[in-house]
Design a protein around this motif. Sequence first.
Motif, mmCIF file in Angstrom:
data_model
loop_
_atom_site.group_PDB
_atom_site.id
_atom_site.type_symbol
_atom_site.label_atom_id
_atom_site.label_comp_id
_atom_site.label_asym_id
_atom_site.label_seq_id
_atom_site.Cartn_x
_atom_site.Cartn_y
_atom_site.Cartn_z
ATOM 1 N N GLY A 7 0.556 -1.248 -0.131
ATOM 2 C CA GLY A 7 -0.015 0.246 0.178
ATOM 3 C C GLY A 7 0.837 1.185 0.034
ATOM 4 O O GLY A 7 0.564 2.310 0.888
ATOM 5 N N LYS A 8 1.874 1.398 -0.872
ATOM 6 C CA LYS A 8 2.715 2.674 -0.781
ATOM 7 C C LYS A 8 2.286 3.655 -1.367
ATOM 8 O O LYS A 8 2.890 5.041 -0.965
ATOM 9 N N GLU A 9 1.082 3.614 -2.170
ATOM 10 C CA GLU A 9 0.336 4.985 -2.830
ATOM 11 C C GLU A 9 -0.906 4.636 -2.420
ATOM 12 O O GLU A 9 -1.975 5.119 -3.354
ATOM 13 N N GLN A 10 -1.221 4.152 -1.553
ATOM 14 C CA GLN A 10 -2.694 3.977 -0.884
ATOM 15 C C GLN A 10 -3.715 3.171 -1.816
ATOM 16 O O GLN A 10 -4.728 3.321 -1.982
ATOM 17 N N GLU A 11 -2.862 2.205 -2.418
ATOM 18 C CA GLU A 11 -3.610 1.125 -3.180
ATOM 19 C C GLU A 11 -4.550 0.223 -2.153
ATOM 20 O O GLU A 11 -4.241 -0.273 -1.185
ATOM 21 N N ARG A 12 -5.852 0.162 -2.825
ATOM 22 C CA ARG A 12 -6.814 -0.507 -1.641
ATOM 23 C C ARG A 12 -7.660 -1.539 -2.861
ATOM 24 O O ARG A 12 -8.219 -2.363 -2.102
ATOM 25 N N LEU A 13 -7.649 -1.437 -4.211
ATOM 26 C CA LEU A 13 -8.499 -2.198 -4.704
ATOM 27 C C LEU A 13 -7.923 -2.546 -6.166
ATOM 28 O O LEU A 13 -7.224 -1.877 -6.964
ATOM 29 N N TRP A 14 -8.098 -3.709 -6.489
ATOM 30 C CA TRP A 14 -7.734 -4.386 -7.763
ATOM 31 C C TRP A 14 -9.155 -4.826 -8.326
ATOM 32 O O TRP A 14 -9.764 -5.954 -7.648
ATOM 33 N N PHE A 15 -9.693 -4.137 -9.405
ATOM 34 C CA PHE A 15 -10.960 -4.319 -9.690
ATOM 35 C C PHE A 15 -10.850 -4.970 -11.162
ATOM 36 O O PHE A 15 -10.299 -4.422 -12.157
ATOM 37 N N PHE A 16 -10.933 -6.414 -11.599
ATOM 38 C CA PHE A 16 -10.945 -6.959 -12.732
ATOM 39 C C PHE A 16 -12.023 -8.064 -13.061
ATOM 40 O O PHE A 16 -11.807 -9.342 -12.887
ATOM 41 N N PRO A 17 -13.393 -7.580 -13.272
ATOM 42 C CA PRO A 17 -14.568 -8.428 -13.347
ATOM 43 C C PRO A 17 -14.936 -9.359 -14.480
ATOM 44 O O PRO A 17 -15.639 -9.521 -15.103
ATOM 45 N N LYS A 18 -13.875 -9.567 -15.309
ATOM 46 C CA LYS A 18 -13.714 -10.405 -16.374
ATOM 47 C C LYS A 18 -12.593 -11.354 -16.666
ATOM 48 O O LYS A 18 -11.622 -11.484 -15.711
ATOM 49 N N GLU A 19 -12.746 -12.221 -17.741
ATOM 50 C CA GLU A 19 -11.498 -13.347 -17.850
ATOM 51 C C GLU A 19 -10.395 -12.554 -18.364
ATOM 52 O O GLU A 19 -10.313 -11.277 -18.582
ATOM 53 N N GLY A 20 -9.308 -13.260 -17.788
ATOM 54 C CA GLY A 20 -7.801 -12.726 -18.044
ATOM 55 C C GLY A 20 -6.762 -13.128 -16.979
ATOM 56 O O GLY A 20 -5.627 -12.882 -17.136
ATOM 57 N N THR A 21 -7.194 -13.731 -16.070
ATOM 58 C CA THR A 21 -6.450 -14.212 -15.042
ATOM 59 C C THR A 21 -6.690 -15.675 -14.901
ATOM 60 O O THR A 21 -7.506 -16.177 -15.151
ATOM 61 N N SER A 22 -5.762 -16.399 -14.217
ATOM 62 C CA SER A 22 -5.869 -17.822 -13.800
ATOM 63 C C SER A 22 -5.647 -17.950 -12.258
ATOM 64 O O SER A 22 -5.056 -16.950 -11.739
#
Length: 404
Positions: free
Chosen positions: A302-317
């Motif tokens: 969280g070095k730049e206040q990162e709080r959310l990873w939003f990726f609601p579709k295909e593309g990861t495993s």
Amino acid sequence: MSRELEMQHDKKRKAERMMPEDEKSVHLLDLAAAAITAAVAAARPIQEFVSDNNARLKTDGSVVTDADIAAQGYITRTLRQVSPSVVIVGEESTEEMDMHQEGLSLTTEDNYIVNIMRLAQEEVRNRYLGRSECPLAEGKIPSMSDDSRANDDLDVDDSSLIVDSDRLRVFVDPLDGSKAYASGDYDTVTILIAIIFDGRPYFGVIAKPFGYNHYPTLLDTKCFVLYGGELLKSHAYFAGVSESCAIPPLPVNQSPRAIISSSRCAGVVKEFCTKLAANNLIHPEPLNVSGAGEKSLRLIIGKEQERLWFFPKEGTSLWDVAASDALLRALGGKLTNRYGQELDYGKSRQDSANTEGIIASNDAVLHAECIRLFQKQLTSEKNGAGKFSDMNEDDCQNDDNKGS
């Protein structure tokens, strides 16, 4: 017994410690130590192949290099020293993994792995027992004849830590960010290993083979390692650092930031992030970050206040997110599909794609609100041509070797 014989016996005992008493019995702390060791061992070919990585395309269009294959070989062989029968699900093909399951006995050239393994065993047990000693922080890897460390006190009196290998799976991404690696960009390259126990992410390792900013590296390997999970009583640690790590608090008057991929910032991702910002839930400008492993690290550090990873579709495993899932759970965060459901880690390698996307946050409250608003939006546009209803948009392309 002579001093020389004592040293030879000590060397044999340390090597045998890596093998279970039977193929089906696995000590969870040993498997965790092997995961840490495997990540560091995998960093070697990744570091060495930078000038000649033989990059090429796989049948799915993603990039693979010789470093990917060699790294997964190191990881597989190291894990097999602890459990010959545990199921390993890696990004590279099953055939490639099978090739590295032969010749499980250690050889002289594997002293590097043996040395790190015994130190990792000690450090993991220290974490479990609440001790502050961190042998992985020391500057050099001891030789096999170095008897300055006594491992006789490594046994942990807890029978629940010895389990049948059928209850375990290990997910492996030997080189997340292959596309960046092949182009000479090493900042976002990570190694991801996760132990799944009874269907839930139980221990995760995220390693950076080229180090990570000002964070400490493990021994003299130049490799940064973060590990932890429910196995270590819901704590996460930087290798070699005595204090457990925690999500840093959000500074006063600062908004949480979403992290997205620069090549995937259009469509549903951009529109929903804009909606969240309009509801004063996140900063209006998301951060562009490449690679699943790097995104996971950003959420944890969280070095730049990162709080959310939003990726609601295909593309990861599953191998892209399993380690992150284990670590976020330990730190009070959440990683689910777009419906708020936990991921199914019982799938086969062929069915490992996260077809319903992923939504991850180091803030369980923000995660829940994100899921609620997204489902509300989907419901309101269910019968129309709403952009949120189309989960197979043209912008859903492979980025960083399926690292979204």
